[in-house]
Design an enzyme around this catalytic site. Sequence first.
Site, PDB file in Angstrom:
ATOM      1  N   ARG A  93     137.870-128.655  45.124  1.00 24.41           N
ATOM      2  CA  ARG A  93     138.549-128.890  46.404  1.00 24.41           C
ATOM      3  C   ARG A  93     140.046-128.612  46.260  1.00 24.41           C
ATOM      4  O   ARG A  93     140.676-128.038  47.150  1.00 24.41           O
ATOM      5  CB  ARG A  93     138.320-130.340  46.870  1.00 24.41           C
ATOM      6  CG  ARG A  93     139.125-130.701  48.105  1.00 24.41           C
ATOM      7  CD  ARG A  93     138.812-132.114  48.597  1.00 24.41           C
ATOM      8  NE  ARG A  93     139.624-132.433  49.758  1.00 24.41           N
ATOM      9  CZ  ARG A  93     139.516-133.560  50.453  1.00 24.41           C
ATOM     10  NH1 ARG A  93     138.621-134.469  50.111  1.00 24.41           N
ATOM     11  NH2 ARG A  93     140.284-133.778  51.506  1.00 24.41           N
ATOM     12  N   ASN A 147     129.853-131.460  53.334  1.00 24.28           N
ATOM     13  CA  ASN A 147     130.731-130.520  54.037  1.00 24.28           C
ATOM     14  C   ASN A 147     130.704-129.145  53.384  1.00 24.28           C
ATOM     15  O   ASN A 147     130.191-129.018  52.273  1.00 24.28           O
ATOM     16  CB  ASN A 147     132.155-131.075  54.021  1.00 24.28           C
ATOM     17  CG  ASN A 147     132.429-131.923  55.244  1.00 24.28           C
ATOM     18  OD1 ASN A 147     132.013-131.586  56.349  1.00 24.28           O
ATOM     19  ND2 ASN A 147     133.129-133.028  55.038  1.00 24.28           N
ATOM     20  N   CYS A 169     128.463-135.919  61.402  1.00 21.39           N
ATOM     21  CA  CYS A 169     129.849-136.089  60.947  1.00 21.39           C
ATOM     22  C   CYS A 169     130.388-137.413  61.464  1.00 21.39           C
ATOM     23  O   CYS A 169     130.041-137.844  62.562  1.00 21.39           O
ATOM     24  CB  CYS A 169     130.681-134.944  61.506  1.00 21.39           C
ATOM     25  SG  CYS A 169     132.448-135.133  61.272  1.00 21.39           S
ATOM     26  N   ASP A 170     131.269-138.026  60.671  1.00 19.79           N
ATOM     27  CA  ASP A 170     131.806-139.321  61.094  1.00 19.79           C
ATOM     28  C   ASP A 170     133.147-139.224  61.835  1.00 19.79           C
ATOM     29  O   ASP A 170     133.646-140.214  62.330  1.00 19.79           O
ATOM     30  CB  ASP A 170     131.957-140.250  59.889  1.00 19.79           C
ATOM     31  CG  ASP A 170     132.978-139.726  58.889  1.00 19.79           C
ATOM     32  OD1 ASP A 170     133.509-138.620  59.078  1.00 19.79           O
ATOM     33  OD2 ASP A 170     133.246-140.442  57.914  1.00 19.79           O
ATOM     34  N   HIS A 200     134.046-130.407  63.369  1.00 21.69           N
ATOM     35  CA  HIS A 200     135.491-130.412  63.106  1.00 21.69           C
ATOM     36  C   HIS A 200     136.231-129.426  64.025  1.00 21.69           C
ATOM     37  O   HIS A 200     137.236-128.832  63.637  1.00 21.69           O
ATOM     38  CB  HIS A 200     135.806-130.093  61.623  1.00 21.69           C
ATOM     39  CG  HIS A 200     135.393-131.193  60.682  1.00 21.69           C
ATOM     40  ND1 HIS A 200     135.705-131.186  59.341  1.00 21.69           N
ATOM     41  CD2 HIS A 200     134.722-132.362  60.891  1.00 21.69           C
ATOM     42  CE1 HIS A 200     135.229-132.279  58.758  1.00 21.69           C
ATOM     43  NE2 HIS A 200     134.622-133.009  59.686  1.00 21.69           N
ATOM     44  N   TYR A 264     140.824-132.445  63.762  1.00 24.47           N
ATOM     45  CA  TYR A 264     140.849-131.250  62.912  1.00 24.47           C
ATOM     46  C   TYR A 264     141.425-130.024  63.618  1.00 24.47           C
ATOM     47  O   TYR A 264     141.777-129.041  62.962  1.00 24.47           O
ATOM     48  CB  TYR A 264     139.441-130.936  62.383  1.00 24.47           C
ATOM     49  CG  TYR A 264     139.080-131.772  61.173  1.00 24.47           C
ATOM     50  CD1 TYR A 264     139.464-131.384  59.898  1.00 24.47           C
ATOM     51  CD2 TYR A 264     138.393-132.972  61.310  1.00 24.47           C
ATOM     52  CE1 TYR A 264     139.155-132.163  58.792  1.00 24.47           C
ATOM     53  CE2 TYR A 264     138.073-133.757  60.213  1.00 24.47           C
ATOM     54  CZ  TYR A 264     138.464-133.341  58.949  1.00 24.47           C
ATOM     55  OH  TYR A 264     138.169-134.107  57.854  1.00 24.47           O
ATOM     56  N   ARG A 284     145.697-132.858  49.421  1.00 17.04           N
ATOM     57  CA  ARG A 284     144.829-133.998  49.741  1.00 17.04           C
ATOM     58  C   ARG A 284     143.866-134.293  48.576  1.00 17.04           C
ATOM     59  O   ARG A 284     143.590-135.449  48.283  1.00 17.04           O
ATOM     60  CB  ARG A 284     144.075-133.710  51.043  1.00 17.04           C
ATOM     61  CG  ARG A 284     143.085-134.780  51.479  1.00 17.04           C
ATOM     62  CD  ARG A 284     143.748-136.100  51.863  1.00 17.04           C
ATOM     63  NE  ARG A 284     142.744-137.137  52.040  1.00 17.04           N
ATOM     64  CZ  ARG A 284     142.979-138.439  51.923  1.00 17.04           C
ATOM     65  NH1 ARG A 284     144.183-138.881  51.661  1.00 17.04           N
ATOM     66  NH2 ARG A 284     142.013-139.313  52.087  1.00 17.04           N
TER      67      ARG A 284
HETATM   68  P1  NAD Z   1     132.471-136.595  45.212  1.00 17.67           P
HETATM   69  O1  NAD Z   1     132.860-135.367  44.479  1.00 17.67           O
HETATM   70  O2  NAD Z   1     133.033-137.912  44.830  1.00 17.67           O
HETATM   71  O3  NAD Z   1     130.882-136.759  45.114  1.00 17.67           O
HETATM   72  C1  NAD Z   1     129.983-135.717  45.252  1.00 17.67           C
HETATM   73  C2  NAD Z   1     128.865-135.843  44.232  1.00 17.67           C
HETATM   74  O4  NAD Z   1     127.956-134.750  44.451  1.00 17.67           O
HETATM   75  C3  NAD Z   1     129.332-135.746  42.779  1.00 17.67           C
HETATM   76  O5  NAD Z   1     128.879-136.837  42.046  1.00 17.67           O
HETATM   77  C4  NAD Z   1     128.704-134.434  42.280  1.00 17.67           C
HETATM   78  O6  NAD Z   1     128.350-134.464  40.924  1.00 17.67           O
HETATM   79  C5  NAD Z   1     127.501-134.313  43.188  1.00 17.67           C
HETATM   80  N1  NAD Z   1     126.969-132.952  43.308  1.00 17.67           N
HETATM   81  C6  NAD Z   1     127.655-131.811  43.459  1.00 17.67           C
HETATM   82  N2  NAD Z   1     126.817-130.778  43.570  1.00 17.67           N
HETATM   83  C7  NAD Z   1     125.548-131.281  43.499  1.00 17.67           C
HETATM   84  C8  NAD Z   1     124.256-130.708  43.559  1.00 17.67           C
HETATM   85  N3  NAD Z   1     124.097-129.398  43.727  1.00 17.67           N
HETATM   86  N4  NAD Z   1     123.199-131.522  43.442  1.00 17.67           N
HETATM   87  C9  NAD Z   1     123.355-132.849  43.269  1.00 17.67           C
HETATM   88  N5  NAD Z   1     124.561-133.453  43.208  1.00 17.67           N
HETATM   89  C10 NAD Z   1     125.646-132.676  43.334  1.00 17.67           C
HETATM   90  O7  NAD Z   1     132.730-136.293  46.753  1.00 17.67           O
HETATM   91  P2  NAD Z   1     133.044-137.300  47.953  1.00 17.67           P
HETATM   92  O8  NAD Z   1     134.493-137.284  48.214  1.00 17.67           O
HETATM   93  O9  NAD Z   1     132.375-138.594  47.723  1.00 17.67           O
HETATM   94  O10 NAD Z   1     132.337-136.545  49.166  1.00 17.67           O
HETATM   95  C11 NAD Z   1     130.973-136.204  49.135  1.00 17.67           C
HETATM   96  C12 NAD Z   1     130.622-135.284  50.282  1.00 17.67           C
HETATM   97  O11 NAD Z   1     130.548-135.985  51.507  1.00 17.67           O
HETATM   98  C13 NAD Z   1     131.622-134.154  50.507  1.00 17.67           C
HETATM   99  O12 NAD Z   1     130.930-132.979  50.864  1.00 17.67           O
HETATM  100  C14 NAD Z   1     132.413-134.668  51.676  1.00 17.67           C
HETATM  101  O13 NAD Z   1     133.078-133.640  52.343  1.00 17.67           O
HETATM  102  C15 NAD Z   1     131.309-135.276  52.475  1.00 17.67           C
HETATM  103  N6  NAD Z   1     131.696-136.181  53.569  1.00 17.67           N
HETATM  104  C16 NAD Z   1     131.319-135.827  54.815  1.00 17.67           C
HETATM  105  C17 NAD Z   1     131.606-136.620  55.884  1.00 17.67           C
HETATM  106  C18 NAD Z   1     131.215-136.142  57.259  1.00 17.67           C
HETATM  107  O14 NAD Z   1     131.840-136.456  58.217  1.00 17.67           O
HETATM  108  N7  NAD Z   1     130.196-135.314  57.400  1.00 17.67           N
HETATM  109  C19 NAD Z   1     132.286-137.830  55.692  1.00 17.67           C
HETATM  110  C20 NAD Z   1     132.662-138.182  54.399  1.00 17.67           C
HETATM  111  C21 NAD Z   1     132.342-137.350  53.341  1.00 17.67           C
HETATM  112  C1  G6P Z   2     136.495-137.268  57.831  1.00 18.25           C
HETATM  113  C2  G6P Z   2     135.618-136.070  58.031  1.00 18.25           C
HETATM  114  C3  G6P Z   2     134.824-135.756  56.802  1.00 18.25           C
HETATM  115  C4  G6P Z   2     135.719-135.722  55.579  1.00 18.25           C
HETATM  116  C5  G6P Z   2     136.356-137.089  55.465  1.00 18.25           C
HETATM  117  C6  G6P Z   2     137.115-137.409  54.201  1.00 18.25           C
HETATM  118  O1  G6P Z   2     135.770-138.440  57.883  1.00 18.25           O
HETATM  119  O2  G6P Z   2     134.748-136.186  59.105  1.00 18.25           O
HETATM  120  O3  G6P Z   2     134.115-134.586  57.015  1.00 18.25           O
HETATM  121  O4  G6P Z   2     134.991-135.397  54.430  1.00 18.25           O
HETATM  122  O5  G6P Z   2     137.166-137.231  56.579  1.00 18.25           O
HETATM  123  O6  G6P Z   2     138.315-136.786  54.048  1.00 18.25           O
HETATM  124  P1  G6P Z   2     139.223-137.143  52.790  1.00 18.25           P
HETATM  125  O7  G6P Z   2     140.340-136.191  52.896  1.00 18.25           O
HETATM  126  O8  G6P Z   2     139.605-138.573  52.930  1.00 18.25           O
HETATM  127  O9  G6P Z   2     138.340-136.892  51.585  1.00 18.25           O
HETATM  128 MN    MN Z   3     133.169-134.543  59.063  1.00 23.74          MN
END
Ligand code: NAD
Ligand code: G6P
Ligand code: MN
Length: 440
Positions: A93, A147, A169-170, A200, A264, A284
Amino acid sequence: MKKSSILIAGGGSTYTHGIILMLLDNLHRFPVDEIKLYDNDGPRQEVVAKACEIILRERSSGIRFSYTTDAETAFTGVDFVMAHIRQGKLPMREKDEKIPMKYGCVGQETCGAGGIAYGMRSITGVLEIVDYMTQYSPNAWMLNYSNPAAIVAEATHRLRPDARIYHICDMPISIEEAMARILDYRSAADLETRYYGLNHFGWWSSVRDKATGEDLMPRLAAHVRQFGYADEQGEGKEEISWNETFVKARDSFALDPSSFPNTYLQYYLYGDDMVAHTSPDYSRANEVMAGRERFVFSECQKIIDEGTAVNTQLTIDEHASYIVDLAQAIAFNTKRRMLLIVPNNGAISNFDDDAMVEVPCLVGSFGVEPLTIGAIPAFQRGLLYQQYSVEKLVVDAWIEKSYQKLWQALTLSKTIPSARVAKQILDDLIEANQEYWTVE
Ligand code: NAD
Ligand code: G6P
Ligand code: MN
């Protein structure tokens, strides 16, 4: 009530403990008899898993718990796969964010060039999870919030059209909670809204009192015009950078005061401001690694060392209850109204049928029914069409391993000024992503 077996894919995520605590808090409406974690990084997952095991034991929930890196063990016998993987984790990232910034362009997790590079990685990881689920638990549902959800949704729609998967998405939920606070309502559940766009990348076209139907847009507009989604003291979010984002919504709102923007949109409408405002040395991703990631992993380690979670500062991720809302709607046919990323099929009448749009849907056991939005204005339609084409080109590029298509995608992104700059960024991204994707 039937009890569900849940698999959390991306078990080592910084959000896993919050979701488990939230599941525990909602057992009365969504009973669970098993929680499993799956990740492809065993040591990382183990820290989170061992802490969660202690939490579950202390709450005597009776829920069976296990964790594994073996796909067959993980995906067999589950009802729901809740997926939040980050292919390449936070160090990738950081590169997604910093490479575009080197060329004076927006560097963001899901928007612009960074989102495109992350999309290329994420498609591979998410398809792998979809395929494991289809192979080992063909009747399960995948609730995906990995994401960049817009690109991932476009990819699964095209490449796995029959897969049982919903993308959610949240961000809109978090903004609706802010709207509720601004309007002096208890929670977003008291509002009835209409929203449309891509993930987004969307707008609210209606905000009403759920009980009376009163149009709350004029009152909300008076506030957002001055303060964005922050309160009158300029506060909306705990973290400084998120707080600034909530305030900045004011500027996106100024462009069309008849609808309310997703936060976004700042990266597309005010890319220059965003670039001027972020340090190319500390993005970030650095904030998240030094903040959320460090905190979660040190708290988990503390739980393991002390053998108890009684003193933990880890808290329930209440705002993640949308995931339970979705699972409950599917399991018990509640017909709850939720924003999901689904094929348009006429929901926005003047937009492509096969575009993956984020619109309100009624969710039940037999699928979702998107609500009709009607025709959208020229300003929004033009922006949406540009961004949707970028996302389509990324999926084309992934399928065809095409340099040309990826260059087109970057050139078309509103966050990049020219084809020349797009090419420079692309060449750096290719170099940085060698382990994950290639184009020729
Ligand atoms: P993070 O890196 O802490 O955790 C992700 C985990 O996924 C890691 O432990 C990693 O080893 C694992 N991983 C990666 N590739 C993999 C694969 N192919 N198979 C199995 N495991 C795998 O990340 P985070 O900050 O906790 O965020 C996790 C995800 O959730 C991100 O994609 C983030 O953007 C998403 N997210 C989305 C929303 C939303 O609104 N949709 C909200 C919050 C977070
Ligand atoms: C929002 C978005 C997510 C994003 C999250 C975390 O909740 O909807 O898609 O992954 O923010 O962003 P951050 O920069 O805190 O990891
Ligand atoms: Mn999102």
